[in-house]
Design a protein around this motif. Structure first.
Motif, PDB file in Angstrom:
ATOM      1  N   GLY A 215       6.596   0.846  42.378  1.00 16.32           N
ATOM      2  CA  GLY A 215       5.203   1.129  42.059  1.00 16.32           C
ATOM      3  C   GLY A 215       5.068   1.495  40.591  1.00 16.32           C
ATOM      4  O   GLY A 215       5.646   0.846  39.711  1.00 16.32           O
ATOM      5  N   PRO A 216       4.314   2.567  40.275  1.00 19.95           N
ATOM      6  CA  PRO A 216       4.152   2.976  38.879  1.00 19.95           C
ATOM      7  C   PRO A 216       5.304   3.824  38.347  1.00 19.95           C
ATOM      8  O   PRO A 216       5.313   4.179  37.172  1.00 19.95           O
TER       9      PRO A 216
ATOM     10  N   THR B 157       0.531  -6.212  40.955  1.00 20.25           N
ATOM     11  CA  THR B 157      -0.085  -4.886  40.946  1.00 20.25           C
ATOM     12  C   THR B 157       0.369  -4.110  39.728  1.00 20.25           C
ATOM     13  O   THR B 157       1.569  -3.944  39.488  1.00 20.25           O
ATOM     14  N   SER B 158      -0.584  -3.656  38.935  1.00 19.34           N
ATOM     15  CA  SER B 158      -0.327  -2.755  37.825  1.00 19.34           C
ATOM     16  C   SER B 158      -1.173  -1.502  38.043  1.00 19.34           C
ATOM     17  O   SER B 158      -1.858  -1.373  39.058  1.00 19.34           O
ATOM     18  N   TYR B 159      -1.163  -0.576  37.072  1.00 20.26           N
ATOM     19  CA  TYR B 159      -1.685   0.759  37.348  1.00 20.26           C
ATOM     20  C   TYR B 159      -2.497   1.282  36.161  1.00 20.26           C
ATOM     21  O   TYR B 159      -2.291   0.876  35.019  1.00 20.26           O
TER      22      TYR B 159
ATOM     23  N   THR C 152      -4.844   4.898  34.534  1.00 17.21           N
ATOM     24  CA  THR C 152      -5.024   6.339  34.559  1.00 17.21           C
ATOM     25  C   THR C 152      -6.038   6.730  33.497  1.00 17.21           C
ATOM     26  O   THR C 152      -6.385   5.936  32.621  1.00 17.21           O
TER      27      THR C 152
ATOM     28  N   GLY D 175       5.233   8.304  38.316  1.00 19.55           N
ATOM     29  CA  GLY D 175       3.992   7.583  38.557  1.00 19.55           C
ATOM     30  C   GLY D 175       2.876   8.473  39.048  1.00 19.55           C
ATOM     31  O   GLY D 175       1.825   7.963  39.467  1.00 19.55           O
TER      32      GLY D 175
ATOM     33  N   TRP E 264      -0.521   7.857  37.621  1.00 15.58           N
ATOM     34  CA  TRP E 264      -0.942   6.458  37.581  1.00 15.58           C
ATOM     35  C   TRP E 264      -1.426   6.053  38.967  1.00 15.58           C
ATOM     36  O   TRP E 264      -0.794   5.258  39.676  1.00 15.58           O
ATOM     37  N   THR E 265      -2.559   6.595  39.345  1.00 17.21           N
ATOM     38  CA  THR E 265      -3.048   6.410  40.718  1.00 17.21           C
ATOM     39  C   THR E 265      -3.995   5.222  40.870  1.00 17.21           C
ATOM     40  O   THR E 265      -4.231   4.762  41.986  1.00 17.21           O
TER      41      THR E 265
ATOM     42  N   ARG F  82      -5.015   1.391  40.838  1.00  9.39           N
ATOM     43  CA  ARG F  82      -4.336   0.110  41.028  1.00  9.39           C
ATOM     44  C   ARG F  82      -5.229  -1.010  40.498  1.00  9.39           C
ATOM     45  O   ARG F  82      -6.444  -0.974  40.666  1.00  9.39           O
TER      46      ARG F  82
END
Length: 404
Positions: free
Chosen positions: A97-98, A161-163, A165, A175, A178-179, A181
């Motif tokens: 994920g992030p 998928t990137s993130y 904030t 992460g 970095w919630t 998406r």
């Protein structure tokens, strides 16, 4: 995800985390007539993707092709109407994920400075960063702008998928902040490395089929991804692959992104290490029913071939795939496709040809995509179709040399 794939990812992440070093100041290079040193390992064509907001951070995951040292990124403000400042830019490696691999996240600099202001319509290259980046890495670029406003330059259909904030959390490997998406890339349009002498790259110019629509998200199953995996295993000097596809793009007319003719310099010829241009586009010109004739498209192809040859690049042309069953198909469009494909196959003006029409078409109706390869809309291939396309490319055609 298979066990073999997971083990491979872990090996790449460990290797990169061990190899990445702190950046040393150097000289930033702006886009120019002659590309900078190195070889492009990832690319995504720039387009306008909405409006900017101040104090936002973007953590973008990109999957590289060729490995090397001296990592550089290119930030683009091609569609901006005012300067944009990036006060913090980092590069690391994805863990999950992030979250980043511990110890892999390092600051990038621009002409030795931690921040860079990119004028409207311009690009900026980071300084080369010491340390080695293995091939096929999930590289993570984190950027923050304190005051961005106006149109955002990026790539809408990332299928990755990137993130996002609020605030500057670029230096964090966690992460936790970095919630957000997102399925697009923002401002980042190229990554390059320095690699062994004579190593080159192929840049694919295309539309939504090349962009990967109907391939599985977050699995790197666009046909250029499959091609990149073949090249890493092959004994060819071409190892880099840049996917410069834009959904809806045309050869002749602007619309979804600038036309292939208008973006050729920025997206292709200005990239480092490019040996071959792979041209797979034209179906959107045909199915739009704007009066475009086969001769119009042929003239467009010839212009791209001439410009690429003048720049010392080879050009591989791919035939236009069947699309009967798509809402815009009709016999008139099919006639244009047939005539254009006859030119691609028989003119001898391309340095090589990849016959994607024959690969994808149904043996029972050559105007339709083969059902086993159909992503469901009779235009875009599924994962199996994407792999079949990549498998049909003769890798020796990509290892072509021309001189200016």
């Amino acid at each position: 995800m298979t066990g073999r794939y997971q083990r491979a990812c872990r090996l790449f992440t460990v290797a990169l985390a061990a190899a990445v070093l702190d950046a040393t100041p150097g000289q930033a290079v702006q886009a120019a007539a002659d590309p900078p040193d190195g070889v492009i390992t990832w690319g995504a064509s720039a387009d306008r993707v909405g409006e900017a907001g101040a104090d936002r951070g973007y953590r973008m995951v990109v999957h590289t092709s060729v490995g090397g040292s001296g990592l550089r990124i290119r930030l683009s403000n091609a569609y901006g109407d005012r300067p944009v400042t990036f006060d913090s830019v980092y590069a690391g490696l994805q863990k999950e994920g992030p979250e980043l691999v511990r110890g892999s996240n390092r600051r990038l600099t621009f002409a030795g400075e931690r921040s860079v202001t990119v004028p409207a319509g311009a690009t900026a290259l980071s300084d080369p960063r010491p340390g080695r980046l293995p091939a096929a890495s999930n590289l993570v670029i984190s950027i923050h702008s304190p005051d961005a406003e106006g149109p955002v330059t990026g790539h809408w259909m990332a299928l990755q998928t990137s993130y996002a904030t609020q605030g500057d959390h670029t230096a964090e490997e966690s992460g936790a902040h970095w919630t957000g998406r997102m399925g697009s890339w923002f401002y980042l349009d190229a990554v390059s490395v320095r690699t062994r002498p004579r190593t080159g790259a192929v840049v694919v110019v295309g539309d939504s089929v090349t962009d990967g629509w109907h391939s599985t998200s977050d699995r790197n199953r666009r046909w250029p991804d499959y091609l990149a995996r073949r090249l890493q295993r092959a004994g060819t000097a071409v190892k880099g692959v840049a996917n410069e596809g834009i959904a809806g793009n045309k050869i002749l007319a602007d619309g979804d992104g600038q036309s292939a003719l208008n973006r050729l310099d920025r997206d292709v010829l200005a990239q480092p290490g490019v040996r071959t241009v792979f041209l797979f586009e034209g179906v959107n010109d045909i199915k739009a029913h704007t009066g475009v004739t086969a001769q119009d498209l042929i003239d467009g192809y010839r212009t791209i071939i001439d410009r690429a040859h003048t720049a010392g690049k080879c050009v591989v042309g791919a035939t236009i795939a069947p699309f009967k069953g798509w809402s815009e198909w009709d016999p008139a469009a099919e006639a244009v496709r047939r005539d254009v494909n006859a030119f691609i196959r028989g003119s001898g003006e391309f340095d090589a040809v990849a016959d994607f029409d024959r690969v994808l078409r149904s043996p029972y109706d050559h105007q339709r995509i083969r059902p086993a390869f159909d992503g469901g809309d009779h235009l875009h291939p599924n994962d199996r179709g994407m792999q079949a396309m990549a498998d049909a490319v003769d890798l020796t055609d990509l290892d072509c040399g021309r001189r200016r």
